[in-house]
Design an enzyme around this catalytic site. Structure first.
Site, PDB file in Angstrom:
ATOM      1  N   LYS A 116      -3.601  -9.594  -6.595  1.00 35.82           N
ATOM      2  CA  LYS A 116      -4.949  -9.968  -6.124  1.00 35.82           C
ATOM      3  C   LYS A 116      -6.028  -9.000  -6.620  1.00 35.82           C
ATOM      4  O   LYS A 116      -5.746  -7.828  -6.878  1.00 35.82           O
ATOM      5  CB  LYS A 116      -4.978 -10.094  -4.595  1.00 35.82           C
ATOM      6  CG  LYS A 116      -5.033  -8.806  -3.836  1.00 35.82           C
ATOM      7  CD  LYS A 116      -5.562  -9.014  -2.408  1.00 35.82           C
ATOM      8  CE  LYS A 116      -5.843  -7.644  -1.819  1.00 35.82           C
ATOM      9  NZ  LYS A 116      -6.752  -7.564  -0.729  1.00 35.82           N
ATOM     10  N   LYS A 138     -10.785  -4.154  -4.473  1.00 32.71           N
ATOM     11  CA  LYS A 138     -11.888  -3.231  -4.755  1.00 32.71           C
ATOM     12  C   LYS A 138     -11.413  -1.802  -4.946  1.00 32.71           C
ATOM     13  O   LYS A 138     -12.139  -0.972  -5.453  1.00 32.71           O
ATOM     14  CB  LYS A 138     -12.988  -3.328  -3.701  1.00 32.71           C
ATOM     15  CG  LYS A 138     -12.602  -3.041  -2.268  1.00 32.71           C
ATOM     16  CD  LYS A 138     -13.863  -3.136  -1.393  1.00 32.71           C
ATOM     17  CE  LYS A 138     -13.651  -3.884  -0.099  1.00 32.71           C
ATOM     18  NZ  LYS A 138     -12.738  -3.227   0.832  1.00 32.71           N
ATOM     19  N   LYS A 182       0.836  -1.216   0.000  1.00 36.22           N
ATOM     20  CA  LYS A 182       0.000   0.000   0.000  1.00 36.22           C
ATOM     21  C   LYS A 182       0.858   1.247   0.000  1.00 36.22           C
ATOM     22  O   LYS A 182       0.523   2.240  -0.646  1.00 36.22           O
ATOM     23  CB  LYS A 182      -0.953  -0.001   1.204  1.00 36.22           C
ATOM     24  CG  LYS A 182      -1.947  -1.149   1.143  1.00 36.22           C
ATOM     25  CD  LYS A 182      -3.373  -0.729   1.343  1.00 36.22           C
ATOM     26  CE  LYS A 182      -4.274  -1.825   0.797  1.00 36.22           C
ATOM     27  NZ  LYS A 182      -5.658  -1.733   1.176  1.00 36.22           N
TER      28      LYS A 182
HETATM   29  P1  ATP Z   1      -8.766  -2.710  -0.587  1.00 34.55           P
HETATM   30  O1  ATP Z   1      -8.653  -2.877  -2.046  1.00 34.55           O
HETATM   31  O2  ATP Z   1      -9.454  -1.450  -0.176  1.00 34.55           O
HETATM   32  O3  ATP Z   1      -7.487  -2.951   0.141  1.00 34.55           O
HETATM   33  P2  ATP Z   1      -9.792  -5.341  -0.379  1.00 34.55           P
HETATM   34  O4  ATP Z   1     -10.576  -5.622  -1.607  1.00 34.55           O
HETATM   35  O5  ATP Z   1      -8.472  -5.961  -0.226  1.00 34.55           O
HETATM   36  O6  ATP Z   1      -9.742  -3.805  -0.109  1.00 34.55           O
HETATM   37  P3  ATP Z   1     -10.650  -5.675   2.378  1.00 34.55           P
HETATM   38  O7  ATP Z   1     -11.756  -4.883   2.939  1.00 34.55           O
HETATM   39  O8  ATP Z   1      -9.275  -5.290   2.776  1.00 34.55           O
HETATM   40  O9  ATP Z   1     -10.750  -5.759   0.802  1.00 34.55           O
HETATM   41  O10 ATP Z   1     -10.863  -7.213   2.705  1.00 34.55           O
HETATM   42  C1  ATP Z   1     -12.053  -7.811   3.083  1.00 34.55           C
HETATM   43  C2  ATP Z   1     -11.903  -9.309   3.087  1.00 34.55           C
HETATM   44  O11 ATP Z   1     -11.839  -9.824   1.770  1.00 34.55           O
HETATM   45  C3  ATP Z   1     -10.643  -9.828   3.803  1.00 34.55           C
HETATM   46  O12 ATP Z   1     -11.002 -10.967   4.546  1.00 34.55           O
HETATM   47  C4  ATP Z   1      -9.731 -10.204   2.674  1.00 34.55           C
HETATM   48  O13 ATP Z   1      -8.848 -11.234   3.039  1.00 34.55           O
HETATM   49  C5  ATP Z   1     -10.713 -10.675   1.625  1.00 34.55           C
HETATM   50  N1  ATP Z   1     -10.189 -10.480   0.277  1.00 34.55           N
HETATM   51  C6  ATP Z   1      -9.822  -9.295  -0.275  1.00 34.55           C
HETATM   52  N2  ATP Z   1      -9.404  -9.466  -1.533  1.00 34.55           N
HETATM   53  C7  ATP Z   1      -9.487 -10.800  -1.791  1.00 34.55           C
HETATM   54  C8  ATP Z   1      -9.187 -11.605  -2.935  1.00 34.55           C
HETATM   55  N3  ATP Z   1      -8.734 -11.075  -4.047  1.00 34.55           N
HETATM   56  N4  ATP Z   1      -9.410 -12.938  -2.865  1.00 34.55           N
HETATM   57  C9  ATP Z   1      -9.883 -13.496  -1.735  1.00 34.55           C
HETATM   58  N5  ATP Z   1     -10.178 -12.791  -0.624  1.00 34.55           N
HETATM   59  C10 ATP Z   1      -9.996 -11.461  -0.637  1.00 34.55           C
END
Ligand code: ATP
Ligand code: LTN
Length: 330
Positions: A196, A199, A114
């Protein structure tokens, strides 16, 4: 009173949930809600580590709560709340930060990733983010934390902090275990299958949002980056794109990777991508309908939030009082 084991988990209101969030975490939240005593939070304090417009953040928190319920979380059976409504999170975060080492935090891969993406805003909150996450979990004497694979390291540091604190003050915190799914724990970006699905990615074609219309979902899968071998075979290292699509298809249909390989033998990527798109669109359709209904019932959502905050505060307050007592802050 309750004999059930406890679950705690949360997601940040940084955008609409993606298929990665759903398959990696949310689906397990839903699956575990009957068997466990579950507490699910919209972790809005965490999302201040990136810049937000106040109005957008306000809307996104409400929307995320509606997405939790639309995905199947029952607010009658579980505690759903906004992290910022329970002040014990910020208070315990401070105490725990005095039991966390700079060296430990410097090893967190999410911080490094990040920080490299927001070089103009490497704030201290981004660095201490795992301490707030540890506070979230430890306040509720949590047994199990359902998350995606990317959160494993944060879970480990939460366990280390809990064990260190217990070592000094006696058994104050339960040491939590991660709960990570076998398939779907790390859904990759559709545009760069070595990273990965996230969002907050700037490229909208890289992720499937829970609220994307069916045509958009199919289009995004058609455009997904794959290799040129044109054989549907699972090989995460050499064929990350197609392997990611196979994992997604397996997660939403329940078919094994082997079955998928057999079913699509001799068929091209085009056919397979459409099949994946259609299966995903079908999975998300009922969620989208329910979401629209919920967003039209703001009073209901406010009520869920209010009750959730009350119930969460009661539990969190007990742990925080114990921490203050043990550390001499009474
Ligand atoms: P950001 O992009 O804002 O960092 P994010 O999409 O990574 O957000 P979070 O709110 O940080 O989402 O994560 C919420 C949950 O979703 C966590 O349990 C995380 O492990 C899971 N998660 C996030 N991205 C993935 C992915 N690509 N595959 C599987 N699980 C995911
Ligand atoms: N850091 C997590 C979100 C999060 C969380 C938690 C997950 C904050 N607090 C407590 C589980 C338990 C993430 O997914 N990025």
């Amino acid at each position: 009173m309750t004999e059930k084991k406890r679950i705690f988990s949360g997601m940040q209101p940084t955008g609409f949930l993606t298929l990665g969030n759903y398959l990696g975490a949310m689906r397990n939240w839903v699956a575990l809600q009957d068997e466990y005593d579950c507490i699910y939070s919209v972790v809005d304090l965490h999302s201040l580590t990136v810049r937000n417009e106040a109005k957008d953040l306000r809307e996104r928190r409400m929307s995320l709560l509606a997405q939790y319920i639309a995905c199947g979380i029952n607010p009658e059976k579980n505690i759903l709340f906004m992290q910022s409504h329970v002040s014990a999170h910020a208070e315990l975060c401070w105490v725990l930060s005095c039991f966390t080492y700079m060296g430990e935090l410097s090893r967190m891969t999410q911080f490094k990733e990040k920080a490299s993406k927001q070089e103009d805003n490497i704030n201290a909150g981004l660095f201490t983010y795992p301490v707030l996450m540890a506070a979230d979990i430890l306040l509720y004497q949590t047994d199990l934390v359902p998350v995606g694979d990317d959160q494993k390291q944060h879970l480990e540091i939460a366990r280390d902090i809990a064990a260190r604190f217990n070592g000094i003050y006696g058994d104050v915190f339960k040491v939590p275990e991660p709960y990570i799914p076998k398939v779907g724990a790390r859904i990759m970006s559709l545009q760069d299958p070595t990273g990965k699905m996230s969002k907050s990615d700037e490229n909208k074609n890289s992720y499937i949002s829970l609220l994307d219309p069916p045509e958009t979902i199919v289009r995004k899968f058609k455009r997904a980056v794959t290799d040129s071998e044109a054989v549907i075979r699972f090989d995460a290292e050499n064929k990350p794109g197609i392997s990611n699509l196979m994992s997604i298809y397996s997660s939403v249909t329940g078919k094994t990777l082997e079955q998928i390989q057999n079913d699509f033998e001799g068929r091209g990527y085009g056919d397979f991508k459409i099949a994946v798109g259609e299966a995903v669109a079908e999975t998300l359709r009922p969620i989208q309908e329910r979401y629209r209904e919920l967003m039209a019932s703001k009073d209901y959502l406010l009520d869920v939030m209010r009750k959730g905050a009350e119930n969460a505060s009661r539990i969190a307050g007990r742990t925080l009082a114990k921490v203050y007592r043990k550390t001499g802050l009474v």
